[in-house]
Design a protein around this motif. Structure first.
Motif, PDB file in Angstrom:
ATOM      1  N   TYR A 157       0.817  -1.154  -0.023  1.00 17.87           N
ATOM      2  CA  TYR A 157      -0.134  -0.436   0.096  1.00 17.87           C
ATOM      3  C   TYR A 157       0.640   1.437   0.093  1.00 17.87           C
ATOM      4  N   LYS A 158       1.330   1.333   1.010  1.00 23.34           N
ATOM      5  CA  LYS A 158       2.219   2.374   1.270  1.00 23.34           C
ATOM      6  C   LYS A 158       3.326   2.485  -0.387  1.00 23.34           C
ATOM      7  N   ASN A 159       3.673   1.852  -0.959  1.00 21.97           N
ATOM      8  CA  ASN A 159       4.930   1.943  -2.175  1.00 21.97           C
ATOM      9  C   ASN A 159       3.142   1.889  -3.676  1.00 21.97           C
ATOM     10  N   GLN A 160       2.194   1.815  -3.173  1.00 21.71           N
ATOM     11  CA  GLN A 160       1.473   2.143  -4.283  1.00 21.71           C
ATOM     12  C   GLN A 160       1.232   3.855  -4.308  1.00 21.71           C
ATOM     13  N   ASP A 161       0.912   3.504  -2.896  1.00 19.94           N
ATOM     14  CA  ASP A 161       1.244   5.230  -2.489  1.00 19.94           C
ATOM     15  C   ASP A 161       1.889   6.039  -3.005  1.00 19.94           C
ATOM     16  N   LYS A 162       2.874   6.325  -2.530  1.00 20.59           N
ATOM     17  CA  LYS A 162       4.254   6.690  -3.773  1.00 20.59           C
ATOM     18  C   LYS A 162       4.586   6.688  -4.500  1.00 20.59           C
ATOM     19  N   VAL A 163       4.362   5.732  -5.805  1.00 26.61           N
ATOM     20  CA  VAL A 163       4.017   5.378  -7.283  1.00 26.61           C
ATOM     21  C   VAL A 163       2.306   6.327  -7.552  1.00 26.61           C
ATOM     22  N   LEU A 164       1.505   6.203  -6.951  1.00 20.27           N
ATOM     23  CA  LEU A 164       0.279   7.157  -7.462  1.00 20.27           C
ATOM     24  C   LEU A 164       0.698   8.807  -7.415  1.00 20.27           C
ATOM     25  N   GLY A 165       0.683   8.861  -6.239  1.00 17.00           N
ATOM     26  CA  GLY A 165       1.487  10.612  -5.833  1.00 17.00           C
ATOM     27  C   GLY A 165       2.868  10.873  -6.881  1.00 17.00           C
ATOM     28  N   LEU A 166       3.260  10.105  -7.124  1.00 14.59           N
ATOM     29  CA  LEU A 166       4.719  10.662  -8.167  1.00 14.59           C
ATOM     30  C   LEU A 166       4.023  10.436  -9.727  1.00 14.59           C
ATOM     31  N   LEU A 167       3.253   9.842  -9.943  1.00  9.84           N
ATOM     32  CA  LEU A 167       2.126   9.593 -11.528  1.00  9.84           C
ATOM     33  C   LEU A 167       1.435  11.262 -11.225  1.00  9.84           C
ATOM     34  N   GLU A 168       0.726  11.739 -10.530  1.00  9.93           N
ATOM     35  CA  GLU A 168       0.339  12.557 -10.479  1.00  9.93           C
ATOM     36  C   GLU A 168       0.858  14.210  -9.992  1.00  9.93           C
ATOM     37  N   HIS A 169       1.772  13.836  -9.826  1.00  6.96           N
ATOM     38  CA  HIS A 169       3.159  15.180 -10.112  1.00  6.96           C
ATOM     39  C   HIS A 169       3.820  15.079 -10.849  1.00  6.96           C
ATOM     40  N   LEU A 170       3.538  14.164 -11.491  1.00  3.63           N
ATOM     41  CA  LEU A 170       4.349  14.393 -13.382  1.00  3.63           C
ATOM     42  C   LEU A 170       3.473  15.133 -14.027  1.00  3.63           C
ATOM     43  N   ARG A 171       1.904  14.152 -13.875  1.00  2.00           N
ATOM     44  CA  ARG A 171       1.317  15.074 -14.920  1.00  2.00           C
ATOM     45  C   ARG A 171       0.894  16.894 -14.407  1.00  2.00           C
ATOM     46  N   GLN A 172       0.972  16.805 -12.676  1.00  2.00           N
ATOM     47  CA  GLN A 172       0.663  18.264 -12.755  1.00  2.00           C
ATOM     48  C   GLN A 172       1.479  19.443 -12.588  1.00  2.00           C
ATOM     49  N   ALA A 173       2.764  18.904 -13.078  1.00  2.00           N
ATOM     50  CA  ALA A 173       4.163  19.287 -12.405  1.00  2.00           C
ATOM     51  C   ALA A 173       4.828  19.618 -13.940  1.00  2.00           C
ATOM     52  N   HIS A 174       4.900  18.592 -14.942  1.00  2.00           N
ATOM     53  CA  HIS A 174       5.468  18.521 -16.095  1.00  2.00           C
ATOM     54  C   HIS A 174       4.636  18.025 -17.685  1.00  2.00           C
ATOM     55  N   GLY A 175       3.620  18.221 -17.114  1.00  2.00           N
ATOM     56  CA  GLY A 175       2.558  18.005 -18.115  1.00  2.00           C
ATOM     57  C   GLY A 175       2.184  16.513 -18.721  1.00  2.00           C
ATOM     58  N   MET A 176       2.776  15.904 -17.870  1.00  2.00           N
ATOM     59  CA  MET A 176       3.423  14.341 -18.835  1.00  2.00           C
ATOM     60  C   MET A 176       1.855  14.196 -18.925  1.00  2.00           C
ATOM     61  N   THR A 177       1.862  13.312 -19.548  1.00  2.00           N
ATOM     62  CA  THR A 177       0.463  12.525 -20.483  1.00  2.00           C
ATOM     63  C   THR A 177       0.854  10.516 -19.954  1.00  2.00           C
ATOM     64  N   ILE A 178      -0.316  10.366 -19.072  1.00  2.54           N
ATOM     65  CA  ILE A 178       0.101   8.945 -18.710  1.00  2.54           C
ATOM     66  C   ILE A 178      -1.124   7.849 -18.677  1.00  2.54           C
TER      67      ILE A 178
END
Ligand SMILES: Nc1ncnc2c1ncn2[C@@H]1O[C@H](COP(=O)(O)OP(=O)(O)OP(=O)(O)O)[C@@H](O)[C@H]1O
Length: 253
Positions: A157-178
């Motif tokens: 769960y903890k690593n799921q949260d980490k990965v989801l948070g990172l993906l969301e950050h990459l989308r918001q901060a860098h406009g990445m498409t996922i």
């Protein structure tokens, strides 16, 4: 960023996907859900160019980074070596990674909390640790479209949260498409702007998560009653399966 129209894809002489049309704009996150064997990996392999559609049109804008479901290194590479491979397209033909390549790679290993794994043999890591290293590799490539095949399947769960948070950050901060596939609707609830619900090889729902991700649609998707639960005060909701088993098989013998 992704424009797929009427894609038909075959494997081993069998039609797996028929007439799939998907559009995804830059800076959006698409979650791909569906039963085992419905064709999620087939679709992802087509999007990243590993499988060629038999017919239809596919346009992808930008550099693509890919995180496979399972990966075994062919040689005895360290975790750092594997993550550094993400820099390959930034190096010349015989170029060796330089200081900046190491810095970028280590930045993502750090964000994923796996600095300490750097010297370890990749093939000796656990499934979840390998998954995190492969995510670091894709991020190190500094791609514009990140495609992940069940990126959280082996994660706690903890690593799921980490990965989801990172993906969301990459989308918001860098406009990445996922684009990511998952068997966990909750992950779509958390970070997906759009969902692709693959009911069969020729039938699907694709649209904004706010409309398409519903208990009704998930019930059809998984052929199992799925209920929505809202958490008062937290402003969050989840979907839970109402498993039908009656325990009869436990009584046998
Ligand atoms: N290399 C292959 N050659 C022929 N058929 C294949 C191959 N790989 C997969 N298939 C078939 O394609 C169909 C879709 O498989 P795919 O791996 O895309 O499903 P999936 O939705 O990703 O499943 P899962 O959730 O179990 O990972 C299946 O019927 C599978 O048997």
């Amino acid at each position: 960023m992704i424009e797929a129209s009427n894609l038909t894809v075959e494997r081993g002489g069998r039609t797996i996907l028929q007439d799939y049309s998907i559009t995804l704009d830059r800076g959006r996150t698409l979650a791909v859900l569906g039963a085992n064997g419905v064709g999620k990996t087939t679709l992802i392999s087509t999007l990243i160019g590993v499988l060629k559609p038999r017919s239809g049109r596919l346009r992808i804008g930008g550099q693509v980074g890919f995180v496979p479901q399972l990966f075994e290194a062919p040689f005895s590479y360290s975790a750092l070596d594997i993550a550094l491979m993400g820099r390959a397209r930034h190096l010349g033909l015989f170029g060796a990674p330089g200081r900046r390549d190491y810095e970028i790679t280590r930045h993502y290993l750090g964000l994923l909390g796996i600095h300490h794994l750097e010297p370890q043999a990749f093939n000796s890591l656990s499934g979840g640790q390998r998954q995190l290293v492969m995510i670091a590799q894709a991020l190190a490539s500094e791609c514009e479209l990140l495609v992940l095949d069940e990126p959280c399947a082996a994660l706690d769960y903890k690593n799921q949260d980490k990965v989801l948070g990172l993906l969301e950050h990459l989308r918001q901060a860098h406009g990445m498409t996922i684009v990511f596939s998952t068997h966990m609707p909750q992950h779509a609830v958390e970070i997906a702007s759009d969902v692709l619900l693959m009911t069969s090889g020729s039938s699907y729902i694709c649209g904004p998560a706010a409309n398409a991700l519903s208990a009704e649609n998930l019930t059809v998707l998984y052929d199992l009653p799925i209920a929505r639960a809202d958490f008062a005060g937290v402003g969050k909701h989840t979907y839970a399966p109402l498993f039908r088993h009656d325990g009869a098989h436990h009584d046998a013998g």
